[in-house]
Scaffold this active site. Sequence first.
Site, short mmCIF file in Angstrom:
data_model
loop_
_atom_site.label_atom_id
_atom_site.label_comp_id
_atom_site.label_asym_id
_atom_site.label_seq_id
_atom_site.Cartn_x
_atom_site.Cartn_y
_atom_site.Cartn_z
N THR A 100 149.24 104.46 21.01
CA THR A 100 150.33 104.99 21.82
C THR A 100 150.08 104.75 23.31
O THR A 100 151.02 104.75 24.09
CB THR A 100 150.47 106.52 21.60
OG1 THR A 100 149.17 107.09 21.66
CG2 THR A 100 151.10 106.82 20.25
N SER B 9 134.15 103.28 21.68
CA SER B 9 134.32 102.92 23.09
C SER B 9 133.01 102.70 23.84
O SER B 9 132.82 103.20 24.95
CB SER B 9 135.15 103.99 23.83
OG SER B 9 136.43 104.01 23.31
N SER B 10 132.13 101.93 23.23
CA SER B 10 130.89 101.59 23.94
C SER B 10 131.22 100.78 25.20
O SER B 10 130.56 100.94 26.23
CB SER B 10 129.93 100.81 23.05
OG SER B 10 130.57 99.67 22.53
N ASP C 119 140.53 105.05 26.62
CA ASP C 119 139.07 105.10 26.48
C ASP C 119 138.38 105.32 27.83
O ASP C 119 137.46 106.13 27.95
CB ASP C 119 138.55 103.80 25.85
CG ASP C 119 139.26 103.47 24.54
OD1 ASP C 119 139.94 104.35 24.01
OD2 ASP C 119 139.12 102.32 24.09
C1 GLA Z 1 141.37 100.86 21.64
C2 GLA Z 1 141.94 100.66 23.05
C3 GLA Z 1 142.72 101.89 23.50
C4 GLA Z 1 143.75 102.31 22.45
C5 GLA Z 1 143.14 102.35 21.06
C6 GLA Z 1 144.17 102.58 19.97
O1 GLA Z 1 140.43 101.89 21.64
O2 GLA Z 1 140.90 100.41 23.97
O3 GLA Z 1 143.32 101.65 24.73
O4 GLA Z 1 144.86 101.45 22.48
O5 GLA Z 1 142.43 101.17 20.74
O6 GLA Z 1 144.74 103.83 20.10
#
Ligand code: GLA
Length: 395
Positions: A38, A127-128, A173
Amino acid sequence: MTEERLTHVSAAFSRRFSGEPAFIARAPGRVNLIGEHTDYNDGFVMPCALSFDVLMAVRSRPDETVVLHSANFPGDASFPLDDIEKSGIKWAQYIKGVAWAMQEAGYPLRGADVALEGDVPVGSGLSSSAALEVAACLSLAHNSGHVIPGPEMAQICKRAENEFIGVPSGIMDQFISAVGQDGHALFLDCRDLSFEHIPFDPDAAGLAMVVADTSKHRGLTEGVYAKRVEECEEAVRLLKQFIPGMKNLRDVTFDEFQIHQPHLPDVIRCRARHVVSENARVLGAREALKAGVYEGLGALMNASHDSLVADYECAGPHLEAMVTASRSIPGVLGSRMTGAGFGGCTVTLLRKESLAQFMAEVPGLYQEAISVLPKESDLVPHLYAVSASGGARVL
Ligand code: GLA
């Protein structure tokens, strides 16, 4: 982050550069509770920061060079601040990208010696890379005498990710890594970046949160993510003909979507339905969390996952197997994939008394389910009981 890791990163600094670091900065990875795919649609997300993080031990240098030493990955790297090139070791690219984006944003930087180490599982969708970017942004800012507010750091790091690394990701992230608060989830409006910290303490409510890594890895750079971004853009282009004034999928209510969806091709209709319904679920989840109705949050997490499987087609067999295994344990309130998908982790909310059974049985159930897959049928999962942790800071 433990004392042991602080000592470890300091020692790595001293071995490589001799002497002591001037300071250590930390930035965490994240788990997204709800609001998937989103953010790049101007929508709503609700992640929380984790205790997994990247630590950077830093000291300024007299010249205009940044020298990097990783305690996790082989090879050192260095780059001149006045001539940053997109080449060299992969992990160093994130730091170079951030240095580039900071200078573009008008923050002159001083040279630095940096030793870093991280315990965010890499390639697991926690999110490393955002943790690395935000830690770099905070480190280079502090080293150069700048105090940059968290939301601005997030924007700088997003620009590095989009324009330097070349991944068209949203801002979730980097934002949660920069501004997360201990014991809180973050509700973020990705259009105007207004946000709210919402108390989120499953433990106090007799619950637990588990992040389960399928060990099926998939980098964001592999193209499917970019394809989803394009499909959403196409949905906007088509829907705009019928909904005057709409800018993004965020502007479409579910009722409007129902009226106009016959005009969309099948695939585009599915993608748009996920985004429109997911935004509504995040708003519902925010209310459920504020009211402490965790069963409500769990039900919405389940619905989010089911929509990501059916409409967004971004889960894949490993994530589906993990969610099915997780939901089979009594006491589970909700379980879903988290992050971009196509591999990576799930997040599960469950009653505390079910935690031991969950940790004991889910790995075997998952491994049994994936054993019939044609590829990567013998992966060993990793389960972590986690809680909402604080965002980036200088320690
Ligand atoms: C990854 C991207 C985020 C987001 C998610 C899905 O983590 O870095 O920005 O789009 O996917 O929600």
